[in-house]
Each structure stands twice: as C-alpha cells, then as structure tokens.
Design an enzyme around this catalytic site. Structure first.
Site, PDB file in Angstrom:
ATOM      1  N   ARG A 168       0.825  -1.209   0.000  1.00 59.21           N
ATOM      2  CA  ARG A 168       0.000   0.000   0.000  1.00 59.21           C
ATOM      3  C   ARG A 168       0.860   1.260   0.000  1.00 59.21           C
ATOM      4  NH1 ARG A 168      -4.684  -1.696   4.340  1.00 59.21           N
ATOM      5  NH2 ARG A 168      -5.742  -3.169   2.969  1.00 59.21           N
ATOM      6  N   GLN A 177      -5.731 -16.676  -1.998  1.00 58.80           N
ATOM      7  CA  GLN A 177      -5.895 -17.834  -1.098  1.00 58.80           C
ATOM      8  C   GLN A 177      -4.770 -17.950  -0.083  1.00 58.80           C
ATOM      9  OE1 GLN A 177      -8.802 -20.439  -1.677  1.00 58.80           O
ATOM     10  NE2 GLN A 177      -9.204 -18.264  -1.916  1.00 58.80           N
ATOM     11  N   TYR A 227       0.174 -23.353  -4.674  1.00 61.47           N
ATOM     12  CA  TYR A 227      -0.531 -22.952  -5.900  1.00 61.47           C
ATOM     13  C   TYR A 227       0.462 -22.420  -6.931  1.00 61.47           C
ATOM     14  CZ  TYR A 227      -5.094 -23.432  -3.605  1.00 61.47           C
ATOM     15  OH  TYR A 227      -6.198 -23.921  -2.971  1.00 61.47           O
ATOM     16  N   CYS A 254     -18.236  -7.499  16.081  1.00 64.22           N
ATOM     17  CA  CYS A 254     -19.292  -6.645  15.534  1.00 64.22           C
ATOM     18  C   CYS A 254     -19.416  -5.303  16.254  1.00 64.22           C
ATOM     19  CB  CYS A 254     -20.628  -7.377  15.582  1.00 64.22           C
ATOM     20  SG  CYS A 254     -20.647  -8.877  14.575  1.00 64.22           S
ATOM     21  N   GLU A 301      -0.943  -8.960  -5.263  1.00 63.25           N
ATOM     22  CA  GLU A 301      -2.282  -9.516  -5.476  1.00 63.25           C
ATOM     23  C   GLU A 301      -2.234 -10.998  -5.813  1.00 63.25           C
ATOM     24  OE1 GLU A 301      -5.296  -8.255  -5.133  1.00 63.25           O
ATOM     25  OE2 GLU A 301      -4.720  -6.212  -4.611  1.00 63.25           O
TER      26      GLU A 301
END
Length: 387
Positions: A56, A73, A113, A228, A68
């Site tokens: 960032r 995952q 991956y 929350c 990215e």
DNA sequence: TACACGTGGGT
DNA sequence: TACCCAAGTGT
C-alpha cells in the site's frame, strides 16, 4: 447498545434476508442515503483502523500485481516475507521477464498454488510483447493476462490507478454475505454478491474503499468471533441485527478428502549422487522437482510399489533399502502418506518416461532446485542422516 | 456449476 | 487429531 431488528423492520437497502430467500436482490438506488452513509462510515473506519501493508506504500502496478497474486488464497502474514524477497530478486517487470521458470519457481517455493508463479512469469512476457513492458490499464486487457481474474483485476486497477472496479475476494464475500444475511452458500450467489460489491463501491474513492472492505473482513468481520461491536456497518448489517453473524456465511457440504499411500525412492548411485526428477509443467506441483515414486496398488508392499514405479517411470532397476522417513501431508483436495526409502541404482540409464527431466545431484546442489514442501522434509531428513 | 490447485495457522 | 479457513483462477 445495538437494538435487534427484524428483517422487515430494517432500513437496509440491500435486503436479501433469509426470510426472502427466493427474492431477487434489489439493487440500491445509487444516490440513496444508505449507500452513501455506508461508504462514509467505512472510509472513516479505514482511516482510523486500516492496516499498514507494504504494497500500500506504492502505486507501481508491477509491485501491486505481485502482491495480489501472492495474496490469492494466502494470508497476509505468509505473503509478506515472500513479497520482500521477490522484489529484491525481481525488482521490475523486465527483470521477471528475463528470469527463467526455475528461478521463478524457486522464489515461489513454499507458497503453494504454483500455477500462480508460472502465470506471473507468462503474463510478464505477454506484457512486454503486447504492451511494450507497460502494465495495461484497460480492464479487458488486464483480465486477459494469465492468472488474473475479476478480483485480482479489480484489486490492481483500483489500488494502482484508483479505477472504480469492484472486487469480491474471500473477505468481501464474507462481509457482504453477513450484510445481507445471505441464505445460501456464497458460491451459489456469486452474481448477486458481485452486484452488491459494485453497487457499494465508492467511485470517488475506489482505492481506499476496496482496501477498506478487505481490511474490514480481515480484522473485524472475521470468520469466527467477528468483532461486531467495532464494526462501522453494524447498524445496517442484517446478520448482526438477526444475531446470526457467527452462522454466516453458510458452508458448502464437503465430502471427506481421499487419502493416497505413496512409495518414494531416494536413489543413490555409486558416486553418492541422488536422483531427482522435474514434474511436467502443468497440473499439481507443475515444474517442481521431486523424488520419484508413485501410488501403492492393492496387495502391494511399499518395497514392491517403489521398485515397480521406478521401473515404469525411469526404466531402471533398483534395490529398495531401509526406510528413511514417513511423511503425512495434506493438500487442499486430498492427503498423502509418503513412505520414503533409500534405494540403490543397479542398472539402466534413467529415462524421463513420465517427467520432463532427470538429474543426479549432490546434497549440496539440491538447494538450487524448487521442491514441494513434502519433499523438503525428505531433504531435511537426508541432511540429518548425513551428519 | 464444480472441481483442481498448496500451504500454514487456528480451534 | 481433524477440519476449517485464507486478498481466486482456470477449466
């Protein structure tokens, strides 16, 4: 203190409640106060509580692209060291282009991956060939790069160029699923979730909005025990107001993972070299190196399995010796037990029947080659033995 | 739509 | 221990 509300009593303009399961999503009025307020609340929360992440701090599309892809995952904590090492080794798109696939896979080793690394490499070549080495800004062009789907494209274009392109990663999926109390597993409602993400996106501040949405999911609207009380959207969150936030998103039914028993050979020749092979470039662990072996067949002993597999895969005769190590390893879609034995090369020249390449290497040279995690344990066991 | 595709951390 | 989950894409 937040009041509990019924779905029908809610003021939300994104109402797909469990009571209205079959009802089509009503898209919010773009100018409506509800959406505007949500954007404002989220951006304020982000300014106060957003994470400070390495990617960032720049606007370089190459660096953001790398982050990215690594983050697909994969958790932020896991990615950060890989990200820094990667940019040291491949500081620019051009430097990635001129590297060979083995170097790229070595830098990716352990991240998993591996098609992500192969596609990153391929896409870099494509950007040089088709766009003169300049990362494209058109959504359709970005989407046409291998390894970049809708979420990654939105992530790159919004973060690098502040373009108003929505995202729908795991964090956003969970946030939106709870916001509208989605009554089906997210995979069954991708279209609706994308519509919500696009409707909510702040076109004036797409970079911060998308990053904020992901941070909200990663740090507040977490899979278990969401916090929350500190959520900027608690007032309009259907799940929270129904008290069912911990039950969402709904799970897909999952069948138990299959298990395979594998015989693996560490084959020594008379010079004390070890045989390794490179897997074919596609599919599971494509392009990585490994110790040869294969699946045990019914009624077969491990020793018989190893001897047969090596005959079939490499067309050589071996003698199967002592057990080196047994490794249990879980992939995403099955699990395996590796039964690894020392073996002695007897006769024949190894042929790459079912692989791309074969090498005899020393324990010193072996670190240059990219291996999957389970095989790295085998190398560690060999090192311990050698001491 | 559903499944292949890695690994590490959390419970 | 076993299972779930994490900044998804390709087929």
């Amino acid at each position: 203190m937040q009041q509990q509300r019924t779905p029908t009593g809610s003021s939300s303009d994104l109402s797909v409640s469990i009571m209205e399961e079959k009802e089509q999503l009503k898209l919010p009025n773009p100018g409506s106060c509800g959406v505007h307020l949500k954007r404002q609340l989220l951006l304020s929360w982000y300014a106060q509580s957003g994470r400070d992440l390495p990617w960032r701090r720049c606007r370089d599309p190459y660096q953001i692209w790398v982050s990215e892809i690594m983050l697909q995952q994969t958790q932020v904590k896991t990615v950060i060291p890989y990200y820094h090492r990667w940019l040291e080794q491949f500081p620019s798109l051009e430097s990635l282009t001129v590297a060979n696939l083995q170097q790229v896979l070595k830098a990716w080793e352990g991240l998993g991956y591996y098609s992500r690394a192969r596609n990153l490499h391929r896409a870099a070549q494509k950007i040089v060939q088709e766009y003169g080495g300049v990362f494209p800004r058109q959504l359709q062009e970005v989407l046409a790069l291998p390894g970049i789907g809708p979420t990654t494209a939105g992530g790159i274009l919004s973060a690098a160029f502040n373009q108003p392109v929505a995202i729908l990663d795991g964090n956003v999926k969970r946030v939106l699923t709870r916001l509208v109390a989605l009554s089906v597993p997210p995979a069954k409602a991708m279209k609706q979730l994308w519509q919500i993400s696009e409707a909510l996106l702040d076109k004036e501040h797409p970079r911060d909005f998308n990053q904020a949405l992901m941070d909200l999911g990663a740090t507040v609207c977490t899979p278990k025990n969401p916090n929350c009380t500190s959520c900027p959207w608690k007032d309009s969150c259907q799940a929270y107001n129904l008290g069912i936030q911990s039950q969402l998103p709904m799970r897909e039914l999952s069948s138990p993972l299959p298990h395979k028993t594998i015989g693996v050979a560490v084959i020594w020749n008379e010079q004390g070299h070890i045989l390794i092979d490179r897997r074919r470039p596609e599919g599971l662990l494509g392009g990585l190196w490994e110790f040869p072996g294969g699946k045990i067949e019914p009624g077969e002993t491990i020793e018989e399995c190893i001897k047969r597999e090596i005959q079939e895969e490499l067309n050589i005769e071996i003698e199967v010796g002592d057990r080196l190590i047994t490794i249990n390893h879980a992939y995403s879609h099955f699990s395996i037990t590796l039964n690894v034995h020392h073996c002695r090369h007897l006769s024949g020249i190894p042929q790459p029947v079912e692989c791309d390449e074969i090498r005899w290497v020393t324990l010193e040279e072996i670190d240059q080659f990219p291996f999957p995690k389970a095989n790295i344990q085998i190398i560690a066991a060999l090192r311990q033995n050698a001491e």
